[in-house]
Design a protein around this motif. Sequence first.
Motif, PDB file in Angstrom:
ATOM      1  N   TYR A 121       0.884  -1.375   0.012  1.00  0.00           N
ATOM      2  CA  TYR A 121       0.144   0.050   0.002  1.00  0.00           C
ATOM      3  C   TYR A 121       0.858   1.162  -0.022  1.00  0.00           C
ATOM      4  CZ  TYR A 121      -3.050   3.648   1.694  1.00  0.00           C
ATOM      5  OH  TYR A 121      -3.646   4.980   1.796  1.00  0.00           O
ATOM      6  N   ARG A 122       2.005   1.222   0.799  1.00  0.00           N
ATOM      7  CA  ARG A 122       2.632   2.411   0.989  1.00  0.00           C
ATOM      8  C   ARG A 122       3.392   2.618  -0.281  1.00  0.00           C
ATOM      9  NH1 ARG A 122       0.716   5.847   3.536  1.00  0.00           N
ATOM     10  NH2 ARG A 122       2.544   7.148   2.481  1.00  0.00           N
ATOM     11  N   LEU A 123       4.004   1.629  -1.017  1.00  0.00           N
ATOM     12  CA  LEU A 123       4.565   1.717  -2.239  1.00  0.00           C
ATOM     13  C   LEU A 123       3.745   2.273  -3.571  1.00  0.00           C
ATOM     14  CD1 LEU A 123       6.619  -1.538  -2.604  1.00  0.00           C
ATOM     15  CD2 LEU A 123       7.615   0.723  -2.073  1.00  0.00           C
ATOM     16  N   PHE A 124       2.299   1.655  -3.480  1.00  0.00           N
ATOM     17  CA  PHE A 124       1.477   2.306  -4.288  1.00  0.00           C
ATOM     18  C   PHE A 124       0.981   3.684  -4.097  1.00  0.00           C
ATOM     19  CE2 PHE A 124       0.169  -2.378  -4.955  1.00  0.00           C
ATOM     20  CZ  PHE A 124       0.813  -2.454  -6.400  1.00  0.00           C
ATOM     21  N   ARG A 125       0.913   4.278  -2.841  1.00  0.00           N
ATOM     22  CA  ARG A 125       0.533   5.665  -2.323  1.00  0.00           C
ATOM     23  C   ARG A 125       1.735   6.391  -2.624  1.00  0.00           C
ATOM     24  NH1 ARG A 125      -3.046   8.438  -3.024  1.00  0.00           N
ATOM     25  NH2 ARG A 125      -4.655   7.165  -1.536  1.00  0.00           N
ATOM     26  N   GLY A 127       3.722   5.932  -5.151  1.00  0.00           N
ATOM     27  CA  GLY A 127       3.794   6.030  -6.784  1.00  0.00           C
ATOM     28  C   GLY A 127       2.662   6.808  -7.209  1.00  0.00           C
ATOM     29  N   ASP A 128       1.596   7.188  -6.493  1.00  0.00           N
ATOM     30  CA  ASP A 128       0.324   7.690  -7.289  1.00  0.00           C
ATOM     31  C   ASP A 128      -0.173   8.498  -6.171  1.00  0.00           C
ATOM     32  OD1 ASP A 128      -1.717   8.745  -8.661  1.00  0.00           O
ATOM     33  OD2 ASP A 128      -2.192   6.890  -9.572  1.00  0.00           O
ATOM     34  N   GLN A 129       0.025   9.565  -5.960  1.00  0.00           N
ATOM     35  CA  GLN A 129      -0.527  10.616  -4.786  1.00  0.00           C
ATOM     36  C   GLN A 129      -1.955  11.021  -5.305  1.00  0.00           C
ATOM     37  OE1 GLN A 129       0.787  11.239  -2.079  1.00  0.00           O
ATOM     38  NE2 GLN A 129       2.807  10.516  -2.245  1.00  0.00           N
ATOM     39  N   ARG A 130      -2.304  10.676  -6.625  1.00  0.00           N
ATOM     40  CA  ARG A 130      -3.812  11.057  -6.576  1.00  0.00           C
ATOM     41  C   ARG A 130      -4.534   9.985  -6.618  1.00  0.00           C
ATOM     42  NH1 ARG A 130      -4.014  16.284  -8.839  1.00  0.00           N
ATOM     43  NH2 ARG A 130      -2.038  17.129  -9.357  1.00  0.00           N
ATOM     44  N   ALA A 131      -4.271   8.679  -6.616  1.00  0.00           N
ATOM     45  CA  ALA A 131      -5.076   7.703  -6.781  1.00  0.00           C
ATOM     46  C   ALA A 131      -5.943   7.724  -5.534  1.00  0.00           C
ATOM     47  CB  ALA A 131      -4.080   6.426  -6.431  1.00  0.00           C
ATOM     48  N   SER A 132      -7.189   7.039  -5.916  1.00  0.00           N
ATOM     49  CA  SER A 132      -8.255   6.979  -4.727  1.00  0.00           C
ATOM     50  C   SER A 132      -7.920   5.777  -3.937  1.00  0.00           C
ATOM     51  CB  SER A 132      -9.431   6.735  -5.382  1.00  0.00           C
ATOM     52  OG  SER A 132      -9.788   5.482  -6.223  1.00  0.00           O
ATOM     53  N   GLU A 133      -8.591   5.678  -2.499  1.00  0.00           N
ATOM     54  CA  GLU A 133      -8.318   4.730  -1.894  1.00  0.00           C
ATOM     55  C   GLU A 133      -8.728   3.223  -2.301  1.00  0.00           C
ATOM     56  OE1 GLU A 133      -6.762   4.262   1.229  1.00  0.00           O
ATOM     57  OE2 GLU A 133      -6.204   6.281   0.691  1.00  0.00           O
ATOM     58  N   LEU A 136      -6.146   2.053  -4.815  1.00  0.00           N
ATOM     59  CA  LEU A 136      -5.110   1.493  -4.147  1.00  0.00           C
ATOM     60  C   LEU A 136      -5.358   0.175  -3.555  1.00  0.00           C
ATOM     61  CD1 LEU A 136      -3.604   4.571  -2.264  1.00  0.00           C
ATOM     62  CD2 LEU A 136      -2.675   3.727  -4.313  1.00  0.00           C
ATOM     63  N   ALA A 137      -6.677  -0.142  -2.906  1.00  0.00           N
ATOM     64  CA  ALA A 137      -6.996  -1.122  -2.256  1.00  0.00           C
ATOM     65  C   ALA A 137      -7.053  -2.437  -3.429  1.00  0.00           C
ATOM     66  CB  ALA A 137      -8.310  -0.965  -1.712  1.00  0.00           C
ATOM     67  N   ARG A 138      -7.486  -1.869  -4.623  1.00  0.00           N
ATOM     68  CA  ARG A 138      -7.585  -3.000  -5.664  1.00  0.00           C
ATOM     69  C   ARG A 138      -6.224  -3.294  -6.125  1.00  0.00           C
ATOM     70  NH1 ARG A 138      -9.503  -7.331  -7.868  1.00  0.00           N
ATOM     71  NH2 ARG A 138      -9.665  -7.332 -10.015  1.00  0.00           N
ATOM     72  N   LYS A 139      -5.325  -2.370  -6.247  1.00  0.00           N
ATOM     73  CA  LYS A 139      -3.787  -2.807  -6.662  1.00  0.00           C
ATOM     74  C   LYS A 139      -3.085  -3.835  -5.704  1.00  0.00           C
ATOM     75  CE  LYS A 139      -2.716   1.317  -9.215  1.00  0.00           C
ATOM     76  NZ  LYS A 139      -1.838   2.401  -9.726  1.00  0.00           N
ATOM     77  N   VAL A 140      -3.348  -3.113  -4.280  1.00  0.00           N
ATOM     78  CA  VAL A 140      -2.899  -4.183  -3.190  1.00  0.00           C
ATOM     79  C   VAL A 140      -3.533  -5.637  -3.178  1.00  0.00           C
ATOM     80  CG1 VAL A 140      -3.102  -4.501  -0.655  1.00  0.00           C
ATOM     81  CG2 VAL A 140      -2.353  -2.154  -1.742  1.00  0.00           C
ATOM     82  N   GLU A 141      -4.996  -5.591  -3.478  1.00  0.00           N
ATOM     83  CA  GLU A 141      -5.475  -6.824  -3.635  1.00  0.00           C
ATOM     84  C   GLU A 141      -4.791  -7.801  -4.824  1.00  0.00           C
ATOM     85  OE1 GLU A 141      -9.835  -8.727  -3.915  1.00  0.00           O
ATOM     86  OE2 GLU A 141      -9.375  -7.074  -4.924  1.00  0.00           O
ATOM     87  N   GLN A 142      -4.545  -7.059  -5.863  1.00  0.00           N
ATOM     88  CA  GLN A 142      -3.986  -7.877  -7.007  1.00  0.00           C
ATOM     89  C   GLN A 142      -2.560  -8.410  -6.553  1.00  0.00           C
ATOM     90  OE1 GLN A 142      -4.104  -4.603 -10.070  1.00  0.00           O
ATOM     91  NE2 GLN A 142      -6.207  -5.637 -10.856  1.00  0.00           N
ATOM     92  N   ARG A 143      -1.854  -7.627  -6.034  1.00  0.00           N
ATOM     93  CA  ARG A 143      -0.461  -7.891  -5.596  1.00  0.00           C
ATOM     94  C   ARG A 143      -0.419  -9.143  -4.599  1.00  0.00           C
ATOM     95  NH1 ARG A 143       4.206  -3.678  -5.536  1.00  0.00           N
ATOM     96  NH2 ARG A 143       3.737  -4.056  -7.706  1.00  0.00           N
ATOM     97  N   ILE A 144      -1.170  -9.009  -3.542  1.00  0.00           N
ATOM     98  CA  ILE A 144      -1.228 -10.038  -2.634  1.00  0.00           C
ATOM     99  C   ILE A 144      -1.905 -11.315  -3.395  1.00  0.00           C
ATOM    100  CG2 ILE A 144      -2.166 -10.612  -0.390  1.00  0.00           C
ATOM    101  CD1 ILE A 144       0.078  -8.510  -0.060  1.00  0.00           C
ATOM    102  N   ALA A 145      -2.726 -11.247  -4.190  1.00  0.00           N
ATOM    103  CA  ALA A 145      -3.460 -12.498  -4.889  1.00  0.00           C
ATOM    104  C   ALA A 145      -2.391 -13.146  -5.523  1.00  0.00           C
ATOM    105  CB  ALA A 145      -4.345 -12.012  -5.767  1.00  0.00           C
ATOM    106  N   ARG A 146      -1.217 -12.520  -5.992  1.00  0.00           N
ATOM    107  CA  ARG A 146      -0.370 -13.337  -6.991  1.00  0.00           C
ATOM    108  C   ARG A 146       0.622 -14.251  -5.903  1.00  0.00           C
ATOM    109  NH1 ARG A 146       3.895  -8.937  -8.471  1.00  0.00           N
ATOM    110  NH2 ARG A 146       4.986 -10.850  -8.773  1.00  0.00           N
TER     111      ARG A 146
END
Length: 272
Positions: A121-125, A127-133, A136-146
């Motif tokens: 989450y911190r890396l994604f945040r 990397g993109d300060q304008r992203a919505s929560e 970011l939650a979707r990106k984190v979910e995708q990463r952890i799912a791997r």
Amino acid sequence: MTEVDEDSPRRQFAEAVKAGRHDYPGGPLSQTALAEKIRCSKTSVSRLETTEDPVPPAIPGLLDQVFSTDGLFKELYKEILAGDFPKLYRRRMVLEPKASFIAEWSPTVVPGLLQTAGYAYRLFREGDQRASEQELARKVEQRIARQVVLESSSPPDLSVVICESVLRRTIGGSEVMREQLEALLVHIARPTTLLQVLPLDAGAHGLMDGSMSILTAPDVGMIAYTEGIKSGSIIDEPSAVQQLRRSYDVLTASALSRDASTRMIRKQLEAL
């Protein structure tokens, strides 16, 4: 509701759930009955069938069990994840679950396959300060799912080398970093995982330009993936991949042993 193409893996997943309920032995299975079997709510089943929500990582395996579909939902889920990634990463995302061997080198951050949700989450945040929560939650979910590939009944052999600076760079504060280091200790104890730390005084080497992954999969052979700050590339030309593999082998020879790496991680954990 986000429009989903009729021939997309997500739509196929939804239709397979409906078909599974309709064709269930002994008569159609209601959404409520299915929800009880896969331990979720009727609303969640409904949203699976209307493609309104992302598919939770645990659901595909449960659906395969309930409907005796021999991995159908797991395969569709892999395709869904691959399609959610930018085009540049999709080939890797397709190959990763099929790999028998994965090698990772990272000079800057913990590789995605070993990241905790808080760290990611911190890396994604950052990397993109304008992203919505929600984004970011979707990106984190995708990463952890791997990471499900590491928890399967037949996980790939995983070799990881990280720079000592990865341990020393505090991402997201002490609590997030402590959780991440504890996770690395869990990974390093797995018999199929070799995690090594490259000391800062190890000197120059052939992979200093950025991170790299090497994947070996049936019917594909060995491919490499290199990544910079905003770019990455797949390398599948045999001689080029072999050269990168040689550089990685030299790197592992220069890195600390498993035991010494474990001690360094523990020492950094105690310092937080």
